[in-house]
Motif scaffolding. Structure first.
Motif, PDB file in Angstrom:
ATOM      1  N   ALA A  16       0.846  -1.183   0.000  1.00 17.07           N
ATOM      2  CA  ALA A  16       0.000   0.000   0.000  1.00 17.07           C
ATOM      3  C   ALA A  16       0.886   1.238   0.000  1.00 17.07           C
ATOM      4  CB  ALA A  16      -0.914  -0.017   1.212  1.00 17.07           C
ATOM      5  N   PRO A  17       0.382   2.363  -0.496  1.00 13.66           N
ATOM      6  CA  PRO A  17       1.180   3.597  -0.517  1.00 13.66           C
ATOM      7  C   PRO A  17       1.697   3.955   0.867  1.00 13.66           C
ATOM      8  CG  PRO A  17      -0.789   3.871  -1.834  1.00 13.66           C
ATOM      9  CD  PRO A  17      -0.924   2.551  -1.138  1.00 13.66           C
ATOM     10  N   GLY A  18       2.982   4.213   0.965  1.00 16.43           N
ATOM     11  CA  GLY A  18       3.574   4.622   2.229  1.00 16.43           C
ATOM     12  C   GLY A  18       3.845   3.494   3.201  1.00 16.43           C
ATOM     13  N   LYS A  19       3.596   2.267   2.773  1.00 21.16           N
ATOM     14  CA  LYS A  19       3.811   1.122   3.659  1.00 21.16           C
ATOM     15  C   LYS A  19       4.818   0.163   3.033  1.00 21.16           C
ATOM     16  CE  LYS A  19      -0.657   1.170   5.996  1.00 21.16           C
ATOM     17  NZ  LYS A  19      -1.811   0.344   6.443  1.00 21.16           N
ATOM     18  N   GLN A  20       5.339  -0.713   3.885  1.00 23.67           N
ATOM     19  CA  GLN A  20       6.278  -1.713   3.396  1.00 23.67           C
ATOM     20  C   GLN A  20       5.546  -2.820   2.649  1.00 23.67           C
ATOM     21  OE1 GLN A  20       8.568  -3.046   6.839  1.00 23.67           O
ATOM     22  NE2 GLN A  20      10.277  -1.764   6.181  1.00 23.67           N
ATOM     23  N   ARG A  21       6.265  -3.431   1.734  1.00 23.99           N
ATOM     24  CA  ARG A  21       5.699  -4.569   1.025  1.00 23.99           C
ATOM     25  C   ARG A  21       5.537  -5.714   2.016  1.00 23.99           C
ATOM     26  NH1 ARG A  21       8.096  -5.800  -4.853  1.00 23.99           N
ATOM     27  NH2 ARG A  21       7.485  -3.594  -4.942  1.00 23.99           N
ATOM     28  N   GLU A  22       4.376  -6.369   1.976  1.00 26.83           N
ATOM     29  CA  GLU A  22       4.107  -7.438   2.921  1.00 26.83           C
ATOM     30  C   GLU A  22       3.705  -8.713   2.197  1.00 26.83           C
ATOM     31  OE1 GLU A  22       0.810  -6.359   5.419  1.00 26.83           O
ATOM     32  OE2 GLU A  22      -0.633  -6.377   3.768  1.00 26.83           O
ATOM     33  N   LEU A  23       4.048  -9.822   2.815  1.00 25.99           N
ATOM     34  CA  LEU A  23       3.687 -11.116   2.263  1.00 25.99           C
ATOM     35  C   LEU A  23       2.184 -11.329   2.388  1.00 25.99           C
ATOM     36  CD1 LEU A  23       4.483 -13.996   1.213  1.00 25.99           C
ATOM     37  CD2 LEU A  23       4.571 -14.661   3.637  1.00 25.99           C
ATOM     38  N   VAL A  24       1.572 -11.745   1.291  1.00 27.82           N
ATOM     39  CA  VAL A  24       0.174 -12.168   1.317  1.00 27.82           C
ATOM     40  C   VAL A  24       0.133 -13.689   1.485  1.00 27.82           C
ATOM     41  CG1 VAL A  24      -1.986 -12.271   0.050  1.00 27.82           C
ATOM     42  CG2 VAL A  24      -0.521 -10.236  -0.128  1.00 27.82           C
ATOM     43  N   ALA A  25       0.836 -14.389   0.592  1.00 26.87           N
ATOM     44  CA  ALA A  25       0.910 -15.849   0.671  1.00 26.87           C
ATOM     45  C   ALA A  25       2.028 -16.325  -0.238  1.00 26.87           C
ATOM     46  CB  ALA A  25      -0.407 -16.493   0.255  1.00 26.87           C
ATOM     47  N   ASP A  26       2.683 -17.394   0.183  1.00 28.52           N
ATOM     48  CA  ASP A  26       3.661 -18.017  -0.696  1.00 28.52           C
ATOM     49  C   ASP A  26       3.547 -19.526  -0.583  1.00 28.52           C
ATOM     50  OD1 ASP A  26       6.724 -17.450   1.278  1.00 28.52           O
ATOM     51  OD2 ASP A  26       4.970 -18.689   1.662  1.00 28.52           O
ATOM     52  N   ILE A  27       4.168 -20.218  -1.543  1.00 26.18           N
ATOM     53  CA  ILE A  27       4.023 -21.661  -1.621  1.00 26.18           C
ATOM     54  C   ILE A  27       5.294 -22.272  -2.189  1.00 26.18           C
ATOM     55  CG2 ILE A  27       2.971 -21.594  -3.930  1.00 26.18           C
ATOM     56  CD1 ILE A  27       1.063 -23.846  -2.909  1.00 26.18           C
ATOM     57  N   ALA A  28       5.646 -23.439  -1.688  1.00 23.45           N
ATOM     58  CA  ALA A  28       6.835 -24.134  -2.147  1.00 23.45           C
ATOM     59  C   ALA A  28       6.535 -24.924  -3.417  1.00 23.45           C
ATOM     60  CB  ALA A  28       7.332 -25.078  -1.061  1.00 23.45           C
ATOM     61  N   PHE A  29       7.597 -25.166  -4.188  1.00 16.92           N
ATOM     62  CA  PHE A  29       7.468 -25.947  -5.410  1.00 16.92           C
ATOM     63  C   PHE A  29       8.194 -27.282  -5.286  1.00 16.92           C
ATOM     64  CE2 PHE A  29       5.722 -23.804  -9.253  1.00 16.92           C
ATOM     65  CZ  PHE A  29       5.114 -22.755  -8.587  1.00 16.92           C
ATOM     66  N   GLY A  30       8.158 -28.041  -6.345  1.00 20.64           N
ATOM     67  CA  GLY A  30       8.780 -29.347  -6.349  1.00 20.64           C
ATOM     68  C   GLY A  30       7.941 -30.317  -5.549  1.00 20.64           C
ATOM     69  N   GLY A  31       8.595 -31.126  -4.764  1.00 21.89           N
ATOM     70  CA  GLY A  31       7.874 -32.130  -3.994  1.00 21.89           C
ATOM     71  C   GLY A  31       7.326 -31.612  -2.682  1.00 21.89           C
ATOM     72  N   ARG A  32       7.545 -30.342  -2.389  1.00 25.42           N
ATOM     73  CA  ARG A  32       7.091 -29.777  -1.116  1.00 25.42           C
ATOM     74  C   ARG A  32       5.698 -29.181  -1.256  1.00 25.42           C
ATOM     75  NH1 ARG A  32      11.451 -25.681  -1.302  1.00 25.42           N
ATOM     76  NH2 ARG A  32      10.343 -24.695   0.418  1.00 25.42           N
ATOM     77  N   THR A  33       4.985 -29.124  -0.138  1.00 22.63           N
ATOM     78  CA  THR A  33       3.614 -28.609  -0.159  1.00 22.63           C
ATOM     79  C   THR A  33       3.408 -27.466   0.827  1.00 22.63           C
ATOM     80  OG1 THR A  33       2.925 -30.251   1.469  1.00 22.63           O
ATOM     81  CG2 THR A  33       2.683 -30.841  -0.854  1.00 22.63           C
ATOM     82  N   ASP A  34       4.480 -27.045   1.505  1.00 18.15           N
ATOM     83  CA  ASP A  34       4.286 -26.007   2.521  1.00 18.15           C
ATOM     84  C   ASP A  34       3.947 -24.662   1.899  1.00 18.15           C
ATOM     85  OD1 ASP A  34       7.564 -24.834   2.812  1.00 18.15           O
ATOM     86  OD2 ASP A  34       7.096 -26.735   1.840  1.00 18.15           O
ATOM     87  N   SER A  35       3.160 -23.905   2.642  1.00 14.03           N
ATOM     88  CA  SER A  35       2.765 -22.577   2.212  1.00 14.03           C
ATOM     89  C   SER A  35       2.577 -21.701   3.436  1.00 14.03           C
ATOM     90  CB  SER A  35       1.474 -22.626   1.389  1.00 14.03           C
ATOM     91  OG  SER A  35       0.394 -23.079   2.182  1.00 14.03           O
ATOM     92  N   ASN A  36       2.562 -20.399   3.209  1.00 16.88           N
ATOM     93  CA  ASN A  36       2.320 -19.430   4.276  1.00 16.88           C
ATOM     94  C   ASN A  36       1.256 -18.449   3.801  1.00 16.88           C
ATOM     95  OD1 ASN A  36       4.676 -20.091   6.155  1.00 16.88           O
ATOM     96  ND2 ASN A  36       5.729 -19.740   4.222  1.00 16.88           N
TER      97      ASN A  36
END
Length: 126
Positions: free
Chosen positions: A41-61
């Motif tokens: 958002a304007p004037g704010k730091q970039r923040e994580l919304v969601a991420d996900i691992a690739f390959g054989g992994r299934t973890d996400s945040n």
């Protein structure tokens, strides 16, 4: 060079839904470690919304602020992630950026690299 192509941003009403997509490509791309969506958002730091691992992994945040409303998924074969955004709120209005953490043709000796998409605007009207 690895490039990210984002799509799916736009205008939605509060309570509505949008789906973002992001595809990584490039001749030097060897493997993807993680991909994710961030927002700033304007004037704010970039923040994580969601991420996900690739390959054989299934973890996400997923950020607490969107948990239960946003869902991240991936297609390994297409080097693509999706962000399904439901129950949108006006506070979700901002630019969303795709991120890719990857190895290029030099492999692990060069370390993990990172690339950002150009951003896609999501606007939620009340």
């Amino acid at each position: 060079q690895v490039q990210l192509v984002e799509s799916g941003g736009g205008l939605a009403q509060a309570g509505g839904s949008l789906r973002l997509s992001c595809t990584a490509s490039g001749e030097s791309l060897l493997s993807i470690n993680t991909m994710g969506w961030y927002r700033q958002a304007p004037g704010k730091q970039r923040e994580l919304v969601a991420d996900i691992a690739f390959g054989g992994r299934t973890d996400s945040n997923t950020a607490d602020s969107v948990k239960g409303r946003f869902t991240i998924s991936r297609d390994n074969a297409k080097n693509t992630i999706y962000l399904q955004m439901n129950s949108l709120k006006p506070d979700d209005t901002t630019v969303y950026y795709c991120n890719c953490n990857y190895l290029d043709h030099r492999g692990i000796t060069a370390g993990y690299l990172e690339v950002w998409g150009q951003g896609t605007l999501v606007t939620v009207s009340s």
